[in-house]
Design an enzyme around this catalytic site. Structure first.
Site, PDB file in Angstrom:
ATOM      1  N   ASN A  42       0.748  -1.148   0.112  1.00  0.00           N
ATOM      2  CA  ASN A  42      -0.070  -0.063  -0.039  1.00  0.00           C
ATOM      3  C   ASN A  42       0.920   1.128  -0.009  1.00  0.00           C
ATOM      4  O   ASN A  42       1.693   1.550   0.822  1.00  0.00           O
ATOM      5  CB  ASN A  42      -0.870   0.062   1.227  1.00  0.00           C
ATOM      6  N   ASN A  96      -6.776  10.433  -0.671  1.00  0.00           N
ATOM      7  CA  ASN A  96      -6.723   9.273  -1.650  1.00  0.00           C
ATOM      8  C   ASN A  96      -6.248   9.739  -3.025  1.00  0.00           C
ATOM      9  O   ASN A  96      -6.245  10.935  -3.325  1.00  0.00           O
ATOM     10  CB  ASN A  96      -8.357   8.766  -1.671  1.00  0.00           C
ATOM     11  N   CYS A 154      -5.835   6.069   7.813  1.00  0.00           N
ATOM     12  CA  CYS A 154      -5.140   5.168   7.134  1.00  0.00           C
ATOM     13  C   CYS A 154      -4.098   4.516   7.854  1.00  0.00           C
ATOM     14  O   CYS A 154      -3.160   4.989   8.300  1.00  0.00           O
ATOM     15  CB  CYS A 154      -4.443   5.609   5.720  1.00  0.00           C
ATOM     16  N   GLY A 155      -4.411   3.113   8.448  1.00  0.00           N
ATOM     17  CA  GLY A 155      -3.545   2.464   9.105  1.00  0.00           C
ATOM     18  C   GLY A 155      -1.998   2.114   8.593  1.00  0.00           C
ATOM     19  O   GLY A 155      -0.982   2.423   9.062  1.00  0.00           O
ATOM     20  N   ASN A 156      -1.961   1.764   7.184  1.00  0.00           N
ATOM     21  CA  ASN A 156      -0.687   1.612   6.562  1.00  0.00           C
ATOM     22  C   ASN A 156      -0.027   2.717   6.492  1.00  0.00           C
ATOM     23  O   ASN A 156       1.334   2.813   6.831  1.00  0.00           O
ATOM     24  CB  ASN A 156      -0.875   0.655   5.235  1.00  0.00           C
ATOM     25  N   ASN A 171     -12.525   5.916   9.599  1.00  0.00           N
ATOM     26  CA  ASN A 171     -13.177   5.927   8.516  1.00  0.00           C
ATOM     27  C   ASN A 171     -13.989   4.483   8.341  1.00  0.00           C
ATOM     28  O   ASN A 171     -13.686   3.654   9.073  1.00  0.00           O
ATOM     29  CB  ASN A 171     -12.100   5.796   7.352  1.00  0.00           C
ATOM     30  N   HIS A 216     -16.187   1.200   7.243  1.00  0.00           N
ATOM     31  CA  HIS A 216     -15.902  -0.368   6.667  1.00  0.00           C
ATOM     32  C   HIS A 216     -17.250  -1.002   6.883  1.00  0.00           C
ATOM     33  O   HIS A 216     -17.615  -1.276   7.481  1.00  0.00           O
ATOM     34  CB  HIS A 216     -14.646  -0.904   7.363  1.00  0.00           C
ATOM     35  N   GLU A 268     -10.631  -0.291  -1.350  1.00  0.00           N
ATOM     36  CA  GLU A 268     -10.761   0.967  -0.494  1.00  0.00           C
ATOM     37  C   GLU A 268     -11.595   1.950  -1.374  1.00  0.00           C
ATOM     38  O   GLU A 268     -11.427   2.360  -2.615  1.00  0.00           O
ATOM     39  CB  GLU A 268      -9.365   1.639  -0.235  1.00  0.00           C
ATOM     40  N   CYS A 280      -4.581  -2.793   3.297  1.00  0.00           N
ATOM     41  CA  CYS A 280      -5.191  -1.647   4.119  1.00  0.00           C
ATOM     42  C   CYS A 280      -5.238  -2.040   5.613  1.00  0.00           C
ATOM     43  O   CYS A 280      -5.834  -3.087   6.152  1.00  0.00           O
ATOM     44  CB  CYS A 280      -6.635  -1.842   3.487  1.00  0.00           C
ATOM     45  N   THR A 339      -6.597  -0.204   8.247  1.00  0.00           N
ATOM     46  CA  THR A 339      -7.856  -0.290   8.969  1.00  0.00           C
ATOM     47  C   THR A 339      -8.855  -0.923   8.284  1.00  0.00           C
ATOM     48  O   THR A 339      -9.671  -1.435   9.015  1.00  0.00           O
ATOM     49  CB  THR A 339      -8.307   1.354   8.551  1.00  0.00           C
ATOM     50  N   GLY A 340      -8.535  -1.476   7.125  1.00  0.00           N
ATOM     51  CA  GLY A 340      -9.451  -2.719   6.603  1.00  0.00           C
ATOM     52  C   GLY A 340      -9.238  -3.977   7.496  1.00  0.00           C
ATOM     53  O   GLY A 340     -10.265  -4.869   7.748  1.00  0.00           O
TER      54      GLY A 340
END
Length: 279
Positions: free
Chosen positions: A13, A66, A75-77, A159, A161, A210, A219, A221-222
């Site tokens: 990512n 984005n 965005c976790g990553n 965010n 999901h 995403e 992702c 957070t995903g």
């Protein structure tokens, strides 16, 4: 002098990271889209900005855009790459790094092995937190999409999901259901869509479509949202390896909605550069 930047990735990512403290940079949506183009620009899934904080209890402001130019909350990553960027560049010597995001305060920890651990905050299941247009909160929802009914879980981690359980991520209809659910009218601000395969109680495979970026290699957070929903459904334990196309993340959550979720994973430098014209 041009705009200095770094290209980084977390499990594939990929991000363009800009120090907007030492140099001026306030991109509009058109500029972000141009820079994100993989043929004519730098190419990335998200643009990350390091800015001065607007509150006293954090070190930096962390902003995320984005590839389509839309600004998002988390965005976790990207958070892991943000932590490595500010630490490796000497913007801070602290290994516990509180940052300000559009979703609130986030704390990042650089671990001894070089991985970054992120306190992803408490999961929020209330439909208005995503937002998700349904009458009441439920653990599972039936969603009508493309002439069929699919069962999803829904959660916000800064965010929004939606997650579907699938028998195989390899055969999951990501290309069809991903964009259809992302822009579903019951998600007025759109939604990230996860397709999760439970291998066993400690291992999940995942693909994520995403919001504003399409399917990505990873992702953060995903992965967190998938573990949280599967934990809520009683299908996994409190520490899970989530395998995405780009690699693995470790997600830990007790199952208590009042407790935060923890994500650990790598962050890698790719290259640094300077744009002659960023406008």
């Amino acid at each position: 002098m041009g705009l200095k930047f770094a290209k980084m990735h977390g499990l594939g990512n990929d991000f363009m990271v800009v120090d907007a403290i030492s140099q001026s940079f306030a991109p509009d949506a058109q500029t972000v889209r141009r820079l994100a183009d993989r043929h004519f620009g730098v190419g990335f899934d998200q643009l990350l900005l390091v800015e001065k904080p607007t509150r006293e209890d954090v070190l930096f402001r962390y902003r995320i855009f984005n590839a389509d130019g839309s600004e998002v909350q988390n965005c976790g990553n990207g958070a892991r790459c943000f932590a490595r960027f500010v630490y490796d560049r000497g913007l801070t010597d602290q290994r516990e790094i509180p940052v300000e995001t559009a979703a609130g305060k986030l704390v990042l920890y650089i671990e001894d092995d070089g991985w970054v651990r992120v306190n992803m905050g408490q999961p929020r299941f209330a439909p208005h937190a995503l937002p998700f247009d349904v009458p009441t909160e439920q653990a599972r929802y039936d969603l009508e999409v493309l002439g069929q009914t699919v069962e999803i879980g829904a959660v916000s981690l800064g965010n929004p999901h939606a997650m579907l359980r699938v028998s195989s991520v390899n055969d999951a209809p990501v290309e069809q259901l991903g964009p259809a659910i992302e822009s579903h009218p019951q998600f007025p601000e759109r939604v990230n869509v996860g397709f999760a395969e439970v291998v066993d109680r400690q291992h999940v495979k995942l693909r994520v479509y995403e919001r504003g970026a399409g399917e990505t290699l990873a992702c953060g957070t995903g992965a967190t949202a998938a573990m949280v929903m599967l934990r809520r459904w009683g299908l996994v334990d409190d520490e899970v390896t989530v395998s995405l196309p780009g690699g693995d993340l470790r997600i830990r959550w007790s199952g208590d909605p009042q407790e935060p979720v923890w994500m650990s994973g790598p962050a890698e430098w790719v290259f640094t550069g300077e744009l002659c014209d960023a406008n």
